[in-house]
Design a protein around this motif. Sequence first.
Motif, PDB file in Angstrom:
ATOM      1  N   TYR A  71     -13.819  23.855  17.754  1.00 37.62           N
ATOM      2  CA  TYR A  71     -13.710  24.642  16.522  1.00 37.62           C
ATOM      3  C   TYR A  71     -13.550  26.115  16.865  1.00 37.62           C
ATOM      4  N   LEU A  73     -11.858  29.946  15.036  1.00 36.48           N
ATOM      5  CA  LEU A  73     -11.906  30.626  13.740  1.00 36.48           C
ATOM      6  C   LEU A  73     -10.514  31.105  13.330  1.00 36.48           C
ATOM      7  N   LEU A  78     -13.941  28.003  10.125  1.00 35.39           N
ATOM      8  CA  LEU A  78     -13.860  27.009  11.195  1.00 35.39           C
ATOM      9  C   LEU A  78     -12.604  26.157  11.054  1.00 35.39           C
ATOM     10  N   SER A 111     -12.309  33.658  18.173  1.00 37.31           N
ATOM     11  CA  SER A 111     -13.592  33.051  18.477  1.00 37.31           C
ATOM     12  C   SER A 111     -14.682  34.105  18.401  1.00 37.31           C
ATOM     13  N   GLU A 157     -21.267  32.360  12.906  1.00 35.97           N
ATOM     14  CA  GLU A 157     -19.986  31.742  13.247  1.00 35.97           C
ATOM     15  C   GLU A 157     -19.996  31.184  14.676  1.00 35.97           C
ATOM     16  N   GLN A 161     -19.515  27.287  15.764  1.00 34.65           N
ATOM     17  CA  GLN A 161     -18.490  26.815  16.701  1.00 34.65           C
ATOM     18  C   GLN A 161     -19.080  25.862  17.740  1.00 34.65           C
ATOM     19  N   CYS A 164     -20.700  22.515  15.835  1.00 32.60           N
ATOM     20  CA  CYS A 164     -19.714  21.601  15.260  1.00 32.60           C
ATOM     21  C   CYS A 164     -18.810  20.998  16.336  1.00 32.60           C
ATOM     22  N   THR A 165     -18.544  21.737  17.396  1.00 27.43           N
ATOM     23  CA  THR A 165     -17.741  21.183  18.489  1.00 27.43           C
ATOM     24  C   THR A 165     -18.469  20.031  19.161  1.00 27.43           C
ATOM     25  N   CYS A 195     -24.127  20.433  12.197  1.00 26.18           N
ATOM     26  CA  CYS A 195     -22.901  21.084  11.736  1.00 26.18           C
ATOM     27  C   CYS A 195     -22.826  21.194  10.215  1.00 26.18           C
ATOM     28  N   TYR A 198     -23.232  24.383   8.171  1.00 25.52           N
ATOM     29  CA  TYR A 198     -22.193  25.420   8.195  1.00 25.52           C
ATOM     30  C   TYR A 198     -20.971  25.019   7.365  1.00 25.52           C
TER      31      TYR A 198
END
Length: 210
Positions: A71, A73, A78, A111, A157, A161, A164-165, A195, A198
């Motif tokens: 993920y 930006l 995202l 990022s 953020e 990242q 969620c990744t 995740c 977010y």
Amino acid sequence: MSESTGPAAPGRRRPARPAVPGTRRPTGARWFACLLAAALVLCGCGISPTDVQDYGHPPVISYSPTWVTVYLLRDGRLEPVKVPVVSDSAKNIIDTLFRAGKQPPEAGLTSALNDFSHYDTKTTRYSDNTDQRNEPDDNLGYRLNVIITGEGKVSKEALAQITCTIRQNKQESIWSVEVTRLFPGTPETMGDRGCFEYRNLAAPGVRLPP
């Protein structure tokens, strides 16, 4: 009287023995003739010298890379991006996330992790019931602790990242993600993350993992 057959008297040389027919040493010309005859024999047997043949480049072993979703930006939101990795281990996935942020695969992607570096990842058993953490028969997942270094505060953020990744690629085994900024300064741990918290950072049309 017959001549004596004893040793020759001093000062007298023995007469040279006559050469036996067929025992002469071959001269240079005879050597060349012998080699030529041998070459003709080899050719008659189907063996002939050949030049160096070019059969092209040597074979190269190729492999198909493993692809994972990281993920990045876009306008602060995202957005999932497919990138290749050496293997889908958690460490390689996080390394790839940091690398993709500094060299985005698409224009317009950024990022929040570019001021930080990935230091290490550690996996521990995870359960909501800490009294049963060491029970081997429990259906436990894992917590992934992602350790980073760098100056400044880790933004929401940046946490999104990383979290969620990992959740996108390791939903079955990693139940939660914990990010720790190790140094410089005092180490800081951001606690367990999922995740879904977010979801308000997702780009339009993007569905985030839990």
